[in-house]
Design a protein around this motif. Structure first.
Motif, short mmCIF file in Angstrom:
data_model
loop_
_atom_site.label_atom_id
_atom_site.label_comp_id
_atom_site.label_asym_id
_atom_site.label_seq_id
_atom_site.Cartn_x
_atom_site.Cartn_y
_atom_site.Cartn_z
N CYS A 1 -4.80 -7.96 4.69
CA CYS A 1 -3.72 -8.87 4.28
C CYS A 1 -3.43 -9.88 5.39
O CYS A 1 -3.21 -11.07 5.11
CB CYS A 1 -2.46 -8.08 3.95
SG CYS A 1 -2.54 -7.18 2.39
N ALA A 2 -3.45 -9.40 6.64
CA ALA A 2 -3.19 -10.30 7.77
C ALA A 2 -4.25 -11.40 7.84
O ALA A 2 -3.94 -12.57 8.13
CB ALA A 2 -3.14 -9.50 9.06
N GLN B 1 -3.61 1.02 7.25
CA GLN B 1 -3.87 0.05 8.31
C GLN B 1 -4.96 -0.93 7.90
O GLN B 1 -4.89 -2.14 8.18
CB GLN B 1 -4.27 0.77 9.60
CG GLN B 1 -4.41 -0.14 10.81
CD GLN B 1 -3.11 -0.87 11.14
OE1 GLN B 1 -2.06 -0.23 11.28
NE2 GLN B 1 -3.17 -2.19 11.22
N VAL C 1 3.63 -1.18 3.85
CA VAL C 1 3.01 0.14 3.80
C VAL C 1 4.14 1.15 3.62
O VAL C 1 5.03 1.26 4.46
CB VAL C 1 2.21 0.47 5.07
CG1 VAL C 1 1.68 1.90 5.01
CG2 VAL C 1 1.05 -0.51 5.23
N TYR D 1 0.87 -1.18 0.00
CA TYR D 1 0.00 0.00 0.00
C TYR D 1 0.91 1.23 0.00
O TYR D 1 1.77 1.38 0.88
CB TYR D 1 -0.91 0.02 1.23
CG TYR D 1 -1.64 1.33 1.40
CD1 TYR D 1 -2.78 1.62 0.68
CD2 TYR D 1 -1.18 2.31 2.30
CE1 TYR D 1 -3.45 2.82 0.81
CE2 TYR D 1 -1.83 3.52 2.46
CZ TYR D 1 -2.97 3.77 1.71
OH TYR D 1 -3.64 4.97 1.85
N CYS E 1 2.44 -7.74 3.99
CA CYS E 1 2.04 -6.43 3.47
C CYS E 1 3.08 -5.37 3.79
O CYS E 1 3.62 -5.32 4.90
CB CYS E 1 0.69 -6.02 4.05
SG CYS E 1 0.08 -4.42 3.44
N SER F 1 -3.43 -3.45 5.60
CA SER F 1 -2.59 -4.36 6.40
C SER F 1 -3.44 -5.39 7.12
O SER F 1 -3.10 -6.58 7.17
CB SER F 1 -1.76 -3.56 7.41
OG SER F 1 -0.81 -2.75 6.77
N ASP F 2 -4.58 -4.95 7.70
CA ASP F 2 -5.46 -5.86 8.44
C ASP F 2 -6.07 -6.91 7.49
O ASP F 2 -6.17 -8.09 7.85
CB ASP F 2 -6.57 -5.08 9.14
CG ASP F 2 -6.04 -4.20 10.26
OD1 ASP F 2 -4.90 -4.43 10.71
OD2 ASP F 2 -6.76 -3.26 10.67
#
Length: 449
Positions: free
Chosen positions: A82-83, A76, A91, A62, A89, A79-80
């Motif tokens: 992707c997790a 964020q 950023v 990102y 991920c 990222s969440d």
């Protein structure tokens, strides 16, 4: 390869899988994938599809342009997501330079991609059919030629890295259906609705008007881009033949160039000026090169500056020079004077290159070694009696006969002692001058690089 995708549409699954398998054959088997995720619906659907089709072979990135206060929250969110899919991920925050915001943001984004791409990694982007059609439309309105109208390639192999756009033939409406069915979450960027930006204006203002008249416009424009890609491939084959005929990446033979049709001349000059850069010069810039430089008198020394390069004519050749090379002679003082002491085997660094003092059949007297010799820049008006030739003649004429380019002449330095010219350091080597210091078995500086 495995898939846990719900059976939304068996025909779509079969077509999508078939397309993916065909496209991926363009890449080496060991390839992995870096997915550009903005957080929007398109890229989040792509993330979901790729995580199902290629588990353990993907990462996501990102790019935070820092243009909106909430942009870090979007990072964020990506990222969440992707997790949750077990996808690594990145950023990356970037600084967008002043100027055209859309253009500068794109530059910053691709610089971030390039920074993080691994050697065997393919950049995967979520551009879809409407993106393609909009790109072609905007480039048409800007006056683009075949290269611009070819728009985006599904598999784009570049010198620095390769880009894959697996959704390029899929409509935004279909993407919306898949995302809803799969429960894909996404963010909404308010700038996508701001018609101050060209693409948003095209999508929300121009698009509905045209589509109302031409319902199949999106598919037609997308098809046009593929036809333009074919045309560009054919054109590039012709251009490569013309370039091989006319010169190289740094110089063109104007006599051979003139043998081409006007259209082929313009196309060759356009791609030659582009070099390794992304964009070609404008039509007007190519015309200026033709009229102001190529069309100038052979002794005019006309130059055109574009995109950090200078385009200069010398006799019947056109040269592409870096700004540093062209401007060096403009800023060089011709009044500098120094003394040097030389020894056999000594490496000598001159403006015109590196030399090595070596014995020769005929050269300078050994008595000069270790003495202080004068080294001055060429002032103009000097005469030289070259060893082995009859009489003295203007140094300028010798330089012209040797075809030393005007922008290299600032490098010429004259070696002397007690006002007796010993020789001249030039980009073509050391010219030995006739004097009482010449002897059989003497020494000379030889150009080594």
């Amino acid at each position: 390869m495995r898939s846990t995708l719900p059976a939304l549409n068996e025909v779509w699954q079969r077509q999508f899988r078939s397309g993916i398998l065909k496209q991926i054959q363009c890449f080496p088997p060991e390839s992995t994938f870096l997915i550009g995720c903005s957080g929007g619906m398109d890229s989040m659907l792509l993330l979901r599809l790729m995580s199902d089709l290629f588990p353990e072979k993907i990462r996501a990135i990102y790019v935070d342009h820092q243009l909106q206060k909430i942009s870090a929250d979007w990072g964020q969110f990506v990222s969440d997501q992707c997790a949750a899919l077990n996808v690594p991920c990145i950023v990356e925050a970037v600084e967008v330079q002043d100027g055209n915001l859309e253009h500068q943001a794109r530059n910053a984004r691709y610089q971030a991609y390039s920074k993080h791409l691994k050697a065997n990694e393919i950049l995967v982007l979520a551009h879809h059919q409407q993106d393609q059609a909009e790109t072609l439309m905007l480039r048409l309105l800007s006056g683009a030629g075949v290269h611009g109208l070819s728009a985006m390639k599904q598999v784009d192999v570049r010198k620095q890295f390769s880009i894959w756009r697996p959704l390029l033939d899929i409509s935004r409406e279909q993407i919306g259906q898949w995302a809803t069915h799969l429960g894909v979450q996404n963010i909404e960027d308010p700038t996508n609705l701001d018609i101050h930006y060209d693409r948003a204006w095209c999508r929300h203002e121009l698009w509905p008007v045209l589509q109302n008249r031409y319902p199949q416009m999106q598919q037609a424009l997308s098809r046009t881009s593929y036809l333009m890609q074919d045309a560009e491939d054919i054109l590039l084959e012709v251009l490569q033949q013309d370039l091989n005929h006319c010169g190289s990446a740094i110089e063109l033979n104007l006599e051979k160039l003139s043998q081409l049709s006007s259209a082929r001349q313009r196309q060759l000059l356009s791609v030659w000026m582009k070099g390794q850069d992304v964009y070609r010069p404008s039509f007007e810039m190519v015309q200026r090169l033709l009229l102001e430089v190529i069309g100038s008198k052979s002794d005019a020394q006309a130059a055109l500056h574009w995109n950090q390069y200078y385009y200069v004519r010398y006799q019947q050749k056109l040269f592409r020079l870096s700004a540093a090379e062209y401007l060096a002679g403009k800023s060089q003082s011709n009044s500098s004077e120094q003394t040097i002491c030389l020894a056999l085997g000594q490496k000598i660094e001159m403006l015109s290159g590196n030399y090595l003092a070596e014995t020769a059949k005929v050269g300078l007297s050994a008595a000069l070694l270790g003495q202080k010799l004068d080294l001055v820049m060429r002032q103009g008006g000097e005469k030289i009696h070259l060893y082995g030739r009859v009489g003295a003649w203007p140094l300028k004429k010798a330089i012209q006969e040797a075809q030393i380019f005007p922008w290299q002449r600032y490098r010429i330095q004259i070696l002397s002692i007690d006002n007796v010219m010993l020789g001249v350091f030039t980009p073509k080597g050391f010219w030995l001058a006739q004097s009482e210091y010449c002897e059989i078995g003497g020494w000379q500086p030889n150009l080594i690089s």
